[in-house]
Design a protein around this motif. Structure first.
Motif, PDB file in Angstrom:
ATOM      1  N   GLU A   1       1.693   9.943   8.011  1.00  0.00           N
ATOM      2  CA  GLU A   1       1.311  10.700   6.815  1.00  0.00           C
ATOM      3  C   GLU A   1      -0.061  10.265   6.289  1.00  0.00           C
ATOM      4  OE1 GLU A   1       6.006  10.815   5.492  1.00  0.00           O
ATOM      5  OE2 GLU A   1       4.512  10.976   3.889  1.00  0.00           O
ATOM      6  N   HIS A   2      -0.730   9.369   7.033  1.00  0.00           N
ATOM      7  CA  HIS A   2      -2.095   8.981   6.654  1.00  0.00           C
ATOM      8  C   HIS A   2      -3.023  10.183   6.881  1.00  0.00           C
ATOM      9  CE1 HIS A   2      -5.908   6.958   6.358  1.00  0.00           C
ATOM     10  NE2 HIS A   2      -5.316   5.832   6.026  1.00  0.00           N
ATOM     11  N   PRO A   3      -3.978  10.453   5.984  1.00  0.00           N
ATOM     12  CA  PRO A   3      -4.906  11.576   6.183  1.00  0.00           C
ATOM     13  C   PRO A   3      -5.628  11.525   7.527  1.00  0.00           C
ATOM     14  CG  PRO A   3      -5.109  10.733   3.949  1.00  0.00           C
ATOM     15  CD  PRO A   3      -4.155   9.810   4.673  1.00  0.00           C
ATOM     16  N   TRP A   4      -5.915  10.289   7.986  1.00  0.00           N
ATOM     17  CA  TRP A   4      -6.584  10.194   9.293  1.00  0.00           C
ATOM     18  C   TRP A   4      -5.735  10.858  10.368  1.00  0.00           C
ATOM     19  CZ3 TRP A   4      -7.773   4.174   9.348  1.00  0.00           C
ATOM     20  CH2 TRP A   4      -8.754   3.897   8.387  1.00  0.00           C
ATOM     21  N   PHE A   5      -4.413  10.577  10.341  1.00  0.00           N
ATOM     22  CA  PHE A   5      -3.552  11.134  11.386  1.00  0.00           C
ATOM     23  C   PHE A   5      -3.333  12.634  11.172  1.00  0.00           C
ATOM     24  CE2 PHE A   5      -0.840  11.011  14.948  1.00  0.00           C
ATOM     25  CZ  PHE A   5       0.244  11.834  14.693  1.00  0.00           C
ATOM     26  N   LEU A   6      -3.174  13.030   9.916  1.00  0.00           N
ATOM     27  CA  LEU A   6      -2.974  14.460   9.646  1.00  0.00           C
ATOM     28  C   LEU A   6      -4.162  15.265  10.182  1.00  0.00           C
ATOM     29  CD1 LEU A   6      -1.535  14.258   6.004  1.00  0.00           C
ATOM     30  CD2 LEU A   6      -0.278  14.487   8.174  1.00  0.00           C
ATOM     31  N   GLU A   7      -5.373  14.696  10.002  1.00  0.00           N
ATOM     32  CA  GLU A   7      -6.570  15.401  10.502  1.00  0.00           C
ATOM     33  C   GLU A   7      -6.582  15.365  12.039  1.00  0.00           C
ATOM     34  OE1 GLU A   7     -10.189  14.170   8.504  1.00  0.00           O
ATOM     35  OE2 GLU A   7     -11.424  15.162  10.046  1.00  0.00           O
TER      36      GLU A   7
ATOM     37  N   ILE B   1       1.442   2.674   6.830  1.00  0.00           N
ATOM     38  CA  ILE B   1       0.571   2.846   5.662  1.00  0.00           C
ATOM     39  C   ILE B   1      -0.116   4.217   5.658  1.00  0.00           C
ATOM     40  CG2 ILE B   1      -1.494   1.935   4.517  1.00  0.00           C
ATOM     41  CD1 ILE B   1      -0.595  -0.835   5.673  1.00  0.00           C
ATOM     42  N   SER B   2      -0.034   4.898   4.517  1.00  0.00           N
ATOM     43  CA  SER B   2      -0.656   6.226   4.385  1.00  0.00           C
ATOM     44  C   SER B   2      -1.921   6.180   3.531  1.00  0.00           C
ATOM     45  CB  SER B   2       0.343   7.218   3.778  1.00  0.00           C
ATOM     46  OG  SER B   2       0.830   6.714   2.543  1.00  0.00           O
ATOM     47  N   ASP B   3      -2.212   5.049   2.893  1.00  0.00           N
ATOM     48  CA  ASP B   3      -3.485   4.870   2.181  1.00  0.00           C
ATOM     49  C   ASP B   3      -3.685   3.362   1.991  1.00  0.00           C
ATOM     50  OD1 ASP B   3      -5.107   6.288  -0.778  1.00  0.00           O
ATOM     51  OD2 ASP B   3      -5.654   4.587   0.523  1.00  0.00           O
ATOM     52  N   TYR B   4      -4.677   2.809   2.710  1.00  0.00           N
ATOM     53  CA  TYR B   4      -4.893   1.357   2.712  1.00  0.00           C
ATOM     54  C   TYR B   4      -5.441   0.863   1.371  1.00  0.00           C
ATOM     55  CZ  TYR B   4      -4.220   1.245   7.803  1.00  0.00           C
ATOM     56  OH  TYR B   4      -3.689   1.337   9.071  1.00  0.00           O
ATOM     57  N   GLU B   5      -5.887   1.782   0.516  1.00  0.00           N
ATOM     58  CA  GLU B   5      -6.549   1.331  -0.715  1.00  0.00           C
ATOM     59  C   GLU B   5      -5.865   1.861  -1.958  1.00  0.00           C
ATOM     60  OE1 GLU B   5     -10.544   1.888   1.734  1.00  0.00           O
ATOM     61  OE2 GLU B   5     -10.942   0.877  -0.172  1.00  0.00           O
TER      62      GLU B   5
ATOM     63  N   TYR C   1       0.831  -1.199   0.000  1.00  0.00           N
ATOM     64  CA  TYR C   1       0.000   0.000   0.000  1.00  0.00           C
ATOM     65  C   TYR C   1       0.873   1.260   0.000  1.00  0.00           C
ATOM     66  CZ  TYR C   1      -2.616  -3.769   2.297  1.00  0.00           C
ATOM     67  OH  TYR C   1      -3.156  -4.997   2.641  1.00  0.00           O
ATOM     68  N   ALA C   2       0.200   2.405  -0.294  1.00  0.00           N
ATOM     69  CA  ALA C   2       0.912   3.691  -0.235  1.00  0.00           C
ATOM     70  C   ALA C   2       1.545   3.847   1.144  1.00  0.00           C
ATOM     71  CB  ALA C   2      -0.065   4.830  -0.508  1.00  0.00           C
ATOM     72  N   SER C   3       2.832   4.229   1.135  1.00  0.00           N
ATOM     73  CA  SER C   3       3.567   4.319   2.403  1.00  0.00           C
ATOM     74  C   SER C   3       4.827   5.147   2.201  1.00  0.00           C
ATOM     75  CB  SER C   3       3.971   2.919   2.876  1.00  0.00           C
ATOM     76  OG  SER C   3       5.019   2.988   3.850  1.00  0.00           O
ATOM     77  N   PRO C   4       5.225   5.948   3.208  1.00  0.00           N
ATOM     78  CA  PRO C   4       6.522   6.631   3.121  1.00  0.00           C
ATOM     79  C   PRO C   4       7.695   5.662   3.297  1.00  0.00           C
ATOM     80  CG  PRO C   4       5.269   7.400   5.048  1.00  0.00           C
ATOM     81  CD  PRO C   4       4.443   6.353   4.363  1.00  0.00           C
ATOM     82  N   GLN C   5       7.382   4.375   3.589  1.00  0.00           N
ATOM     83  CA  GLN C   5       8.403   3.329   3.675  1.00  0.00           C
ATOM     84  C   GLN C   5       9.365   3.522   4.852  1.00  0.00           C
ATOM     85  OE1 GLN C   5       8.275   0.576   1.596  1.00  0.00           O
ATOM     86  NE2 GLN C   5       6.441   1.455   0.652  1.00  0.00           N
TER      87      GLN C   5
END
Ligand code: TEU
Length: 570
Positions: A107-113, A65-69, A54-58
């Protein structure tokens, strides 16, 4: 397909960044995996477990994971994923995804919010706490609890914006989700359902026994170095089973039983595992236990390995076999992306490389449970042989180096421990052939290929009926062909023998006897080989197998023999 099809299945773990690169950027990708399905089909595996794509800054190689989908561009696109899934299914191979939901990336939107404001609607999706009473925000000791993180340092990161701290059991770039919040749980379940609707065949659930914390959060027992042990306060927590049963209801219950679920449960006991895997409780099918892969940890922990005590290892594995014999189910593994290579760790990768790799494979695969083959394990791939801290990439290893140096542990002792136990040992590229970079990439590999790929590679082994890979293939075939392997009872033999790992499996009139000498010296297995036929051994084709039926079986260094007898049901 029966609901418990996974009891006679074998799972192959692909760590995508090190499996096969298709575009020359030096990192493995989905199209690379697609190009290697022939190898997996030849081996005979039933399921691929894909480590995160998944999308991730690695920061933690995708376990952040920054976007699970979304598929991380490093690995390709959703179309690439769909192509791999379709091709695998066409070959009768299922694909299980890695579910990392104890934490997200920072960097996941959930955490940024959540981080954006104390009044954010998602503030309570993560664990935010004010400084410890009596301490200034950001001051040493102001962390809300004294817990030590898995990757060294405190489990709390200070957020200057809000003057509060957020919890991360692993790396600061991996903030823990707050599973007490039903909105979090529902968002996770919805994401899981969309992946199942896409056609995936289940999940490996990352540290799924850490999602329920003991409330209120409080200090753990002091550890050397000033932090505390929070593990008893967040492992197998009070609502862990409740959450997993809710997940099962919300995601799997309404679907036919074609799925495999395996929970990674560091620190779980057999009693925990019975509760996690009892089918009547509808939680997960099986768990990854850690007792047997923690067996050689020394006083300074994982990176202070001690010589293997086989009697102790057998006692651990025997206890897990007995406890999950009827209720529940075992996973069976030596290797994964977090463990060193078993042939270097518990075998002998110098004087008895092939024999020890095969003997260790046999004693694992013929126990009761679902075996997991980690990429390259089927080739007998060895540890990397790193000698300098500059060669390592793994954040756990780098964190441990700094922490142990700060404790004045001599550097060479640390480097020896990393060489033996670092997760990077499992993350060197798969050795496909003897060409430069072992056929893994046409570019520069993100982690160097181990030099022994010149002779230790899949191409050479596919052509050799006596190879380690051919032996794994025979083990997998035996599981598919002989029901006693998947469904037979288990009885440990010679429990106190310091050299021989032996046990018996029985199903109806079938009696399977496994006798392996896991040492470099001659041994004698005093087992009645039940007058069976020798169905598998690592003696080499030119060796006359010892006649079956004797009361005791002589075993040379790292020799394994598997006998199958059919006798009137007792
Ligand atoms: O591993 C969790 C875990 O228990 C391991 O970190 C273990 O503590 C150590 O690495 C081996 O002794 C899972 C993933 O498998 C690992 O790759 C991730 O780094 C970690 O969780 C965080 O997601």
């Amino acid at each position: 397909m029966s609901d418990d099809w996974w009891k006679s299945a074998v799972v192959y773990q692909v760590y995508p960044r090190s499996f096969q690169d298709s575009d020359g950027d030096g990192v493995g990708d989905l199209r690379g995996i697609l190009s290697r399905l022939d190898h997996l089909e030849w081996l005979g595996v039933d399921v691929i477990w894909l480590s995160p794509i998944y999308a991730s800054p690695q920061a933690d190689n995708g376990y952040d994971i920054s976007d699970y989908e979304a598929i991380d561009p490093t690995f390709g696109t959703l179309d690439d994923f769909d192509a791999l899934l379709t091709a695998a299914h066409a070959r009768g191979i299922k694909i299980v995804m890695d579910l990392v939901v104890n934490h997200t990336s920072d960097e996941h939107p959930w955490f940024l919010e959540s981080r954006s404001s104390k009044r954010s609607p998602k503030r309570d999706w993560y664990w935010w706490r004010p400084p410890r009473e009596g301490f200034e925000p950001g001051a040493p000791g102001a962390e809300p609890t004294n817990w030590r993180a898995f990757f060294s340092g405190s489990t709390w990161a200070y957020d200057e914006e809000s003057g509060e701290y957020f919890l991360h059991l692993f790396h600061p770039k991996q903030p823990d989700l707050n599973w007490e919040n039903p909105e979090v749980r529902q968002a996770v379940y919805a994401m899981m359902n969309r992946w199942l609707d896409r056609g995936v065949d289940g999940f490996r659930m990352d540290v799924i026994n850490l999602i329920s914390k003991v409330l209120p959060l409080r200090d753990g027992e002091p550890l050397p170095g000033g932090l505390g042990n929070g593990f008893p306060l967040y492992a197998c927590g009070p609502r862990n089973h409740e959450f997993l049963q809710e997940m099962h209801r919300e995601v799997f219950a309404g679907r036919e039983g074609r799925f495999l679920t395996v929970g990674e449960t560091p620190g779980a006991t057999v009693d925990d595992a019975v509760l996690f895997t009892d089918p009547a409780r509808a939680e997960v099918d099986m768990v990854f236990q850690f007792e047997h892969v923690d067996v050689d940890h020394g006083p300074l922990g994982k990176f202070d390995p001690q010589p293997l005590d086989l009697v102790r290892l057998k006692a651990i594995l025997g206890r897990w076999q007995a406890a999950l014999g009827e209720r529940g189910w075992n996973s069976l593994y030596w290797d994964n992306h977090d463990q060193p290579r078993v042939v270097s760790r518990f075998g002998d990768d110098r004087d008895h490389w092939a024999a020890s790799a095969k003997a260790l494979a046999a004693v694992l695969h013929l126990m009761r449970g679902t075996p997991y083959v980690y990429q390259g394990e089927e080739l007998g791939m060895t540890n990397a042989g790193f000698t300098s801290i500059d060669q390592y990439r793994d954040i756990e290893s780098l964190g441990a180096y700094d922490e142990l140096r700060a404790m004045d542990v001599p550097e060479q002792r640390i480097l020896d421990g990393l060489a033996a136990m670092s997760r990077d040992n499992a993350r060197t590229p798969v050795q496909w052939d003897a060409s430069p970079h072992a056929g893994f990439t046409t570019g520069t590999p993100w982690l160097p290929v181990t030099a022994n790929h010149a002779w230790l590679n899949a191409e050479a082994q596919r052509a050799d009926p006596d190879s380690v890979a051919a032996f794994y293939r025979a083990l997998i075939a035996l599981r598919h062909d002989e029901p006693v392997v998947a469904h037979g009872t288990f009885a440990m033999l010679l429990a106190e023998d310091p050299q021989v790992f032996a046990y018996r499996r029985v199903l109806g009139d079938a009696v399977l006897t496994v006798a392996a000498n896991l040492s470099g010296q001659d041994a004698t297995a005093r087992v009645d080989a039940a007058h069976g036929s020798l169905v598998l051994h690592n003696l080499g084709a030119d060796t006359t197998p010892y006649p079956a039926g004797a009361g005791e079986v002589p075993l040379g260094p790292w020799e394994v023999r598997v006998y199958l007898a059919r006798q009137a049901a007792r």
